[in-house]
Design an enzyme around this catalytic site. Structure first.
Site, PDB file in Angstrom:
ATOM      1  N   HIS A 145     -18.400  37.820  -9.536  1.00  0.00           N
ATOM      2  CA  HIS A 145     -18.932  37.825  -8.170  1.00  0.00           C
ATOM      3  C   HIS A 145     -19.235  36.412  -7.665  1.00  0.00           C
ATOM      4  O   HIS A 145     -19.468  36.206  -6.468  1.00  0.00           O
ATOM      5  CB  HIS A 145     -20.195  38.675  -8.102  1.00  0.00           C
ATOM      6  CG  HIS A 145     -20.431  39.316  -6.759  1.00  0.00           C
ATOM      7  ND1 HIS A 145     -19.670  39.042  -5.653  1.00  0.00           N
ATOM      8  CD2 HIS A 145     -21.363  40.215  -6.350  1.00  0.00           C
ATOM      9  CE1 HIS A 145     -20.109  39.726  -4.622  1.00  0.00           C
ATOM     10  NE2 HIS A 145     -21.139  40.455  -5.013  1.00  0.00           N
TER      11      HIS A 145
ATOM     12  N   ASP B 142     -15.758  38.169  -3.695  1.00  0.00           N
ATOM     13  CA  ASP B 142     -16.707  38.987  -2.937  1.00  0.00           C
ATOM     14  C   ASP B 142     -16.395  40.466  -3.138  1.00  0.00           C
ATOM     15  O   ASP B 142     -15.286  40.850  -3.523  1.00  0.00           O
ATOM     16  CB  ASP B 142     -16.634  38.648  -1.451  1.00  0.00           C
ATOM     17  CG  ASP B 142     -17.139  37.242  -1.154  1.00  0.00           C
ATOM     18  OD1 ASP B 142     -18.005  36.764  -1.912  1.00  0.00           O
ATOM     19  OD2 ASP B 142     -16.652  36.627  -0.186  1.00  0.00           O
TER      20      ASP B 142
END
Length: 413
Positions: free
Chosen positions: A384, A388
């Site tokens: 992450h 995204d």
């Protein structure tokens, strides 16, 4: 004339190995190219052949000892030369000094080892010498070699750590009854297994790892396989499997979501304008990830052939370092073992890994009707820090769309 046997080049980023097994002993006759020993790195096992025919005159690096690239392993006496005794860490002229009892006492050798004579569980000579130079005792170093033998890298690790009193200690193992202990077996982890454990833990500690899930109807892919499998085998000499469809679908999705095919280097993001697809393979010694290079430029038949060849090499322990380097994305197929759902762990420094699972018929609503469809759960684990949530979900949806309608791959849709 003597010929040196040295550690071969181990591959990019690999600088040392452990001598796992000697197939010959000092005094044995060997033929040219006959396997002398096996080295174990943190990625692959490397066999070392004899560079010449003759007699194994001397073994320099014992089993369990850590050696660097181009380090001396043994000496071959060409012709009828008589074998020499196994060598200690010091030159032969220094041998009497090496065997003095006072030195054994300084290195912490126990009295039952026999006044300087080496035993199978004696610490590596290079480790003993380094401990002397640095003023360390056996109590200051934790041995990782066979039967707790102290290796040179253990001493180096100890020198780089705080004092033993300040170093954190692992939690002690829970007490085991005498009856249970007699039925247990303790086996030293191989370098490969230690590396797998370390890298998986590093992935959890370093990456902001999340997993997103979806499911795919495998009916279209199964129909294509059933229709063309005989013709495909006849023309290309290889069976048409599921993996080539997944490789092509992932390559297709990576073009749209390049973050999943990138990696973090310090404060930079390195985007790969190519796809080197890692395909996780289970072997008796652990999970390895050989790489299909430039998978985005290959056809179905070429991918199937490459995956088949790499799978055979993995099972036979014949993978080279080049076979496992440079992967930019990984596919792991837990479905071959019956897994219905799992969350794969990233293969650092990659930012994405796709988990395939078992195909199972489930009731699905199609055009308002409940029908049985061959469904598979998909899982994408991603970093992450760079990918995204929108990108991760988009990637997985594109893989799903390409598999449910493989014509999209042909039309680049």
């Amino acid at each position: 004339m003597s010929t040196d046997v040295r550690v071969p080049t181990l591959g990019e980023s690999v600088t040392e190995a452990t001598v796992a097994t000697w197939f010959k002993k000092a005094g044995d006759t060997v033929a040219a190219d006959e396997m002398l020993c096996e080295l174990e790195t943190d990625k692959v096992t490397v066999e070392v052949p004899s560079p010449a025919a003759g007699t194994l005159e001397e073994i320099v690096a014992d089993e369990g000892e850590t050696v660097g690239v181009d380090a001396l392993l043994a000496k071959i006496a060409e012709g009828d030369a008589k074998p020499a005794a196994k060598k200690d860490d010091e030159p032969k002229a220094e041998a009497p000094k090496e065997k003095q009892p006072t030195e054994e006492e300084r290195t912490g050798a126990s009295s039952d080892e026999g006044k300087g004579e080496r035993t199978d569980t004696e610490d590596a000579p290079s480790a003993k010498k380094l401990m002397e130079e640095k003023g360390l005792s056996k109590d200051d170093v934790s041995g990782s070699g066979k039967d707790g033998r102290i290796m040179k890298e253990d001493v180096l690790n100890a020198l780089g750590k705080p004092a033993a009193a300040d170093a954190p200690k692992p939690a002690p193992r829970a007490p085991v009854s005498a009856d249970d202990a007699s039925r247990e077996e303790r086996v030293k982890m191989t370098r490969l297994r230690q590396t797998i454990a370390r890298r998986l833990k590093e992935a959890q500690n370093t990456a902001a790892m999340l997993t997103t899930y979806n499911e795919v109807d495998m009916g279209a892919v199964m129909d294509i396989r059933n229709e063309y499998k005989d013709l495909f085998l006849k023309k290309h000499g290889v069976k048409l499997g599921f993996m080539s469809f997944f490789v092509k679908a992932c390559c297709h999705a990576l073009k749209e979501v390049p973050d999943v095919n990138a990696e973090i280097d310090g404060t930079d993001v390195v985007y790969k304008n190519y796809v080197h697809m890692g395909v996780a393979v289970g072997t008796p010694t652990g999970l390895v990830v050989p790489v299909v290079r430039n998978a985005d430029q290959r056809g179905f038949a070429d991918i199937e052939k490459e995956i088949g060849d790499l799978g055979v090499k993995a099972r036979d322990g014949k993978l080279s370092m080049a076979d496992m380097q440079g992967g930019s994305f990984t596919i792991s197929n837990g479905g071959v073992y019956g897994s219905l759902m799992s969350s794969p762990i990233l293969n650092p420094p990659q930012s994405g890994i796709l988990g395939m699972h078992k195909i199972q018929e489930r009731p699905m609503v199609v055009n308002g009707q409940i029908v049985a469809r061959p469904m598979m759960y998909l899982a994408l684990s991603y970093d992450h820090r760079i990918v995204d949530g929108k990108g991760a979900v988009t990637f997985l949806v594109r893989v799903k769309e390409a598999l449910e309608d493989p014509r999209r791959l042909l039309m680049d849709l």
